[in-house]
Design a protein around this motif. Sequence first.
Motif, PDB file in Angstrom:
ATOM      1  N   PHE A  24       0.854  -1.184   0.000  1.00 29.60           N
ATOM      2  CA  PHE A  24       0.000   0.000   0.000  1.00 29.60           C
ATOM      3  C   PHE A  24       0.887   1.230   0.000  1.00 29.60           C
ATOM      4  N   SER A  25       0.291   2.419  -0.159  1.00 28.25           N
ATOM      5  CA  SER A  25       1.102   3.633  -0.185  1.00 28.25           C
ATOM      6  C   SER A  25       0.621   4.621   0.884  1.00 28.25           C
ATOM      7  N   LYS A  26       1.585   5.410   1.381  1.00 31.93           N
ATOM      8  CA  LYS A  26       1.270   6.427   2.387  1.00 31.93           C
ATOM      9  C   LYS A  26       0.885   7.753   1.731  1.00 31.93           C
ATOM     10  N   GLU A  27       1.226   7.932   0.475  1.00 29.23           N
ATOM     11  CA  GLU A  27       0.954   9.182  -0.221  1.00 29.23           C
ATOM     12  C   GLU A  27       0.222   8.912  -1.521  1.00 29.23           C
ATOM     13  N   GLY A  28      -0.356   9.956  -2.082  1.00 25.94           N
ATOM     14  CA  GLY A  28      -1.000   9.857  -3.384  1.00 25.94           C
ATOM     15  C   GLY A  28      -2.487   9.561  -3.285  1.00 25.94           C
ATOM     16  N   PRO A  29      -3.111   9.298  -4.431  1.00 23.75           N
ATOM     17  CA  PRO A  29      -4.559   9.085  -4.456  1.00 23.75           C
ATOM     18  C   PRO A  29      -4.996   7.797  -3.748  1.00 23.75           C
ATOM     19  N   ASN A  30      -4.100   6.842  -3.602  1.00 21.52           N
ATOM     20  CA  ASN A  30      -4.418   5.584  -2.922  1.00 21.52           C
ATOM     21  C   ASN A  30      -3.823   5.529  -1.515  1.00 21.52           C
ATOM     22  N   SER A  31      -3.602   6.695  -0.918  1.00 22.21           N
ATOM     23  CA  SER A  31      -2.955   6.776   0.382  1.00 22.21           C
ATOM     24  C   SER A  31      -3.823   6.183   1.482  1.00 22.21           C
ATOM     25  N   THR A  61     -11.853   1.929   1.982  1.00 21.07           N
ATOM     26  CA  THR A  61     -11.716   0.521   1.641  1.00 21.07           C
ATOM     27  C   THR A  61     -10.726   0.411   0.490  1.00 21.07           C
ATOM     28  N   TYR A  62      -9.873  -0.597   0.580  1.00 20.84           N
ATOM     29  CA  TYR A  62      -8.795  -0.782  -0.383  1.00 20.84           C
ATOM     30  C   TYR A  62      -8.777  -2.231  -0.842  1.00 20.84           C
ATOM     31  N   PHE A  63      -8.424  -2.422  -2.105  1.00 17.81           N
ATOM     32  CA  PHE A  63      -8.230  -3.767  -2.631  1.00 17.81           C
ATOM     33  C   PHE A  63      -6.854  -4.264  -2.205  1.00 17.81           C
ATOM     34  N   LYS A  64      -6.621  -5.570  -2.268  1.00 17.10           N
ATOM     35  CA  LYS A  64      -5.333  -6.129  -1.907  1.00 17.10           C
ATOM     36  C   LYS A  64      -4.220  -5.629  -2.820  1.00 17.10           C
ATOM     37  N   THR A  65      -4.582  -5.133  -3.995  1.00 15.71           N
ATOM     38  CA  THR A  65      -3.596  -4.584  -4.928  1.00 15.71           C
ATOM     39  C   THR A  65      -3.074  -3.220  -4.480  1.00 15.71           C
ATOM     40  N   GLY A  66      -3.710  -2.613  -3.479  1.00 12.64           N
ATOM     41  CA  GLY A  66      -3.322  -1.304  -2.999  1.00 12.64           C
ATOM     42  C   GLY A  66      -4.168  -0.168  -3.508  1.00 12.64           C
ATOM     43  N   ALA A  67      -5.075  -0.445  -4.422  1.00 18.65           N
ATOM     44  CA  ALA A  67      -5.933   0.589  -5.004  1.00 18.65           C
ATOM     45  C   ALA A  67      -7.088   0.895  -4.062  1.00 18.65           C
ATOM     46  N   LYS A  68      -7.371   2.184  -3.911  1.00 20.28           N
ATOM     47  CA  LYS A  68      -8.499   2.600  -3.088  1.00 20.28           C
ATOM     48  C   LYS A  68      -9.786   2.393  -3.851  1.00 20.28           C
ATOM     49  N   GLU A  69     -10.780   1.824  -3.163  1.00 22.34           N
ATOM     50  CA  GLU A  69     -12.076   1.585  -3.794  1.00 22.34           C
ATOM     51  C   GLU A  69     -12.821   2.905  -3.918  1.00 22.34           C
TER      52      GLU A  69
END
Length: 135
Positions: free
Chosen positions: A91-98, A125-133
Amino acid sequence: MKKLSALFLISFIFSCAEKEENTSSNILESLTYSVDTVMVDPGDQIINLGHGARFSTVSLDGQKYYYYDYNKTAINEIDLVTLELTDIHQFSKEGPNSIGFNPPTIQPLSNDRFLFVSSSINVGTYFKTGAKEKV
């Protein structure tokens, strides 16, 4: 004055009376505890347990253990049947999927998703791929 002397004499007699002692002097005599240790095969990876297990959870079916590695911003997926590290979800701490900068509370959801709550700053909520739903 006689009443005061009598009261003093009665209190003195009761204070000098022999006290009944407890038969057991060890109050922790019946205290028991047990320790469970689980050995997990991490393969060629390293599982950093520096922050303890407070950022972890178990899957809805009870078959997977998800441990959040704060330093890597990743979830280590451990199979509780085989006791092996099966996957690492980045996952990421920054950006649109933070998921936020604070250590999150994690709740597994259905359809390979997680609910992250990061100290009331970020909830999503986030997918296992790291993308924010996207809701």
